[in-house]
Scaffold this motif. Structure first.
Motif, PDB file in Angstrom:
ATOM      1  N   UNK A 209       0.824  -1.207   0.040  1.00  0.00           N
ATOM      2  CA  UNK A 209      -0.206   0.078  -0.273  1.00  0.00           C
ATOM      3  C   UNK A 209       0.717   1.202   0.021  1.00  0.00           C
ATOM      4  N   UNK A 210       2.285   1.134  -0.091  1.00  0.00           N
ATOM      5  CA  UNK A 210       3.108   2.378  -0.079  1.00  0.00           C
ATOM      6  C   UNK A 210       2.941   3.042   1.339  1.00  0.00           C
ATOM      7  N   UNK A 211       2.955   2.313   2.498  1.00  0.00           N
ATOM      8  CA  UNK A 211       2.945   3.012   3.426  1.00  0.00           C
ATOM      9  C   UNK A 211       4.347   2.604   4.340  1.00  0.00           C
ATOM     10  N   UNK A 212       4.705   3.299   5.510  1.00  0.00           N
ATOM     11  CA  UNK A 212       5.732   3.136   6.196  1.00  0.00           C
ATOM     12  C   UNK A 212       5.645   3.197   7.671  1.00  0.00           C
ATOM     13  N   UNK A 213       6.064   2.222   8.228  1.00  0.00           N
ATOM     14  CA  UNK A 213       6.032   2.028   9.651  1.00  0.00           C
ATOM     15  C   UNK A 213       7.130   3.045  10.325  1.00  0.00           C
ATOM     16  N   UNK A 214       6.677   3.698  11.483  1.00  0.00           N
ATOM     17  CA  UNK A 214       7.692   4.505  12.308  1.00  0.00           C
ATOM     18  C   UNK A 214       7.469   4.170  13.757  1.00  0.00           C
ATOM     19  N   UNK A 215       8.372   4.318  14.534  1.00  0.00           N
ATOM     20  CA  UNK A 215       8.461   4.379  15.980  1.00  0.00           C
ATOM     21  C   UNK A 215       7.525   5.374  16.518  1.00  0.00           C
ATOM     22  N   UNK A 216       6.863   5.300  17.603  1.00  0.00           N
ATOM     23  CA  UNK A 216       5.719   6.241  18.344  1.00  0.00           C
ATOM     24  C   UNK A 216       6.687   7.463  18.533  1.00  0.00           C
ATOM     25  N   UNK A 217       7.907   7.311  19.085  1.00  0.00           N
ATOM     26  CA  UNK A 217       8.700   8.619  19.386  1.00  0.00           C
ATOM     27  C   UNK A 217       8.865   9.191  18.153  1.00  0.00           C
ATOM     28  N   UNK A 218       9.254   8.582  17.240  1.00  0.00           N
ATOM     29  CA  UNK A 218       9.625   9.560  15.838  1.00  0.00           C
ATOM     30  C   UNK A 218       8.243  10.245  15.600  1.00  0.00           C
ATOM     31  N   UNK A 219       7.402   9.438  15.478  1.00  0.00           N
ATOM     32  CA  UNK A 219       5.936  10.040  15.067  1.00  0.00           C
ATOM     33  C   UNK A 219       5.570  11.189  16.118  1.00  0.00           C
ATOM     34  N   UNK A 220       5.635  11.115  17.434  1.00  0.00           N
ATOM     35  CA  UNK A 220       5.310  12.327  18.140  1.00  0.00           C
ATOM     36  C   UNK A 220       6.432  13.366  17.822  1.00  0.00           C
ATOM     37  N   UNK A 221       7.536  13.290  17.641  1.00  0.00           N
ATOM     38  CA  UNK A 221       8.557  14.565  17.285  1.00  0.00           C
ATOM     39  C   UNK A 221       7.993  14.996  15.882  1.00  0.00           C
ATOM     40  N   UNK A 222       7.623  14.209  14.897  1.00  0.00           N
ATOM     41  CA  UNK A 222       7.182  14.869  13.729  1.00  0.00           C
ATOM     42  C   UNK A 222       5.811  15.679  13.949  1.00  0.00           C
ATOM     43  N   UNK A 223       4.831  15.195  14.841  1.00  0.00           N
ATOM     44  CA  UNK A 223       3.789  15.838  15.243  1.00  0.00           C
ATOM     45  C   UNK A 223       4.106  17.156  15.785  1.00  0.00           C
ATOM     46  N   UNK A 224       4.932  17.072  16.789  1.00  0.00           N
ATOM     47  CA  UNK A 224       5.446  18.356  17.275  1.00  0.00           C
ATOM     48  C   UNK A 224       6.034  19.382  16.503  1.00  0.00           C
ATOM     49  N   UNK A 225       6.923  18.774  15.518  1.00  0.00           N
ATOM     50  CA  UNK A 225       7.423  19.884  14.326  1.00  0.00           C
ATOM     51  C   UNK A 225       6.352  20.209  13.531  1.00  0.00           C
ATOM     52  N   UNK A 226       5.193  19.609  13.158  1.00  0.00           N
ATOM     53  CA  UNK A 226       4.099  20.209  12.362  1.00  0.00           C
ATOM     54  C   UNK A 226       3.502  21.271  13.025  1.00  0.00           C
ATOM     55  N   UNK A 227       3.239  20.910  14.450  1.00  0.00           N
ATOM     56  CA  UNK A 227       2.464  21.784  15.192  1.00  0.00           C
ATOM     57  C   UNK A 227       3.121  23.233  15.466  1.00  0.00           C
ATOM     58  N   UNK A 228       4.468  23.274  15.424  1.00  0.00           N
ATOM     59  CA  UNK A 228       5.035  24.552  15.509  1.00  0.00           C
ATOM     60  C   UNK A 228       5.244  25.190  14.123  1.00  0.00           C
ATOM     61  N   UNK A 229       5.261  24.602  13.416  1.00  0.00           N
ATOM     62  CA  UNK A 229       5.352  25.146  12.087  1.00  0.00           C
ATOM     63  C   UNK A 229       3.910  25.717  11.551  1.00  0.00           C
ATOM     64  N   UNK A 230       2.932  24.790  12.086  1.00  0.00           N
ATOM     65  CA  UNK A 230       1.530  25.424  11.842  1.00  0.00           C
ATOM     66  C   UNK A 230       1.168  26.673  12.623  1.00  0.00           C
ATOM     67  N   UNK A 231       1.883  26.965  13.574  1.00  0.00           N
ATOM     68  CA  UNK A 231       1.543  28.115  14.439  1.00  0.00           C
ATOM     69  C   UNK A 231       2.208  29.203  13.806  1.00  0.00           C
ATOM     70  N   UNK A 232       3.212  29.096  13.002  1.00  0.00           N
ATOM     71  CA  UNK A 232       3.661  30.442  12.473  1.00  0.00           C
ATOM     72  C   UNK A 232       2.825  30.823  11.268  1.00  0.00           C
ATOM     73  N   UNK A 233       2.281  32.067  11.177  1.00  0.00           N
ATOM     74  CA  UNK A 233       1.510  32.294  10.303  1.00  0.00           C
ATOM     75  C   UNK A 233       2.043  32.419   8.659  1.00  0.00           C
ATOM     76  N   UNK A 234       1.268  31.770   7.990  1.00  0.00           N
ATOM     77  CA  UNK A 234       1.827  31.366   6.671  1.00  0.00           C
ATOM     78  C   UNK A 234       1.470  32.646   5.778  1.00  0.00           C
ATOM     79  N   UNK A 235       2.133  32.925   4.685  1.00  0.00           N
ATOM     80  CA  UNK A 235       2.009  34.197   4.083  1.00  0.00           C
ATOM     81  C   UNK A 235       0.944  34.032   3.076  1.00  0.00           C
TER      82      UNK A 235
END
Length: 144
Positions: free
Chosen positions: A44-70
């Protein structure tokens, strides 16, 4: 059938159903092996990652989402609307919708009817912009 026979038959059905239910719920399905899981993910073209790596990616996404986009610049279209004497609101409302100035010709006609402006439309040529709302367009084309 007699009562006794009917009761015995019903009891047999109940006992048989109970045995089937117990065997169904107590037999655990076979857990997939590591190779089966990997094959499923690759298929199915999917990738399994560790939960800690997933949480780190989510935190990175939230901080970038908090910055106002142009905000991209919104394109404003200007349309030259010509209303002839005898034109109906349906005619020029459809024309405005086709030009991308308004979203819905029907809604614009209803707005004109609700505010009693259908009989006060003045013939003429008007420059209408796509950032104008129904009220601004109606003020432009109708007598006050």
């Amino acid at each position: 059938m007699k009562k006794r026979t009917m009761r015995a038959f019903a009891l047999g059905l109940l006992v048989a159903t109970s045995f089937i239910g117990v065997s169904y719920y107590h037999s655990a399905p076979d857990a997939p092996t590591e190779a089966e899981v990997q094959a499923f993910l690759e298929q199915r073209g999917l990738v399994a990652i560790a939960k800690s790596e997933y949480d780190q990616l989510r935190r990175g996404r939230q901080t970038s989402a908090e910055q106002p986009a142009a905000q991209p610049a919104k394109t404003v279209y200007i349309y030259r609307l010509v209303i002839q004497k005898g034109d109906t609101p349906e005619t020029f409302a459809k024309e405005l919708e086709d030009a991308g100035i308004i979203q819905s010709a029907r809604t614009f006609r209803e707005y004109l009817q609700q505010h009693g402006l259908t009989r006060s439309i003045r013939p003429g040529a008007y420059n209408v912009r796509s950032d104008m709302d129904y009220a601004a367009i109606s003020r432009l084309i109708a007598k006050p």
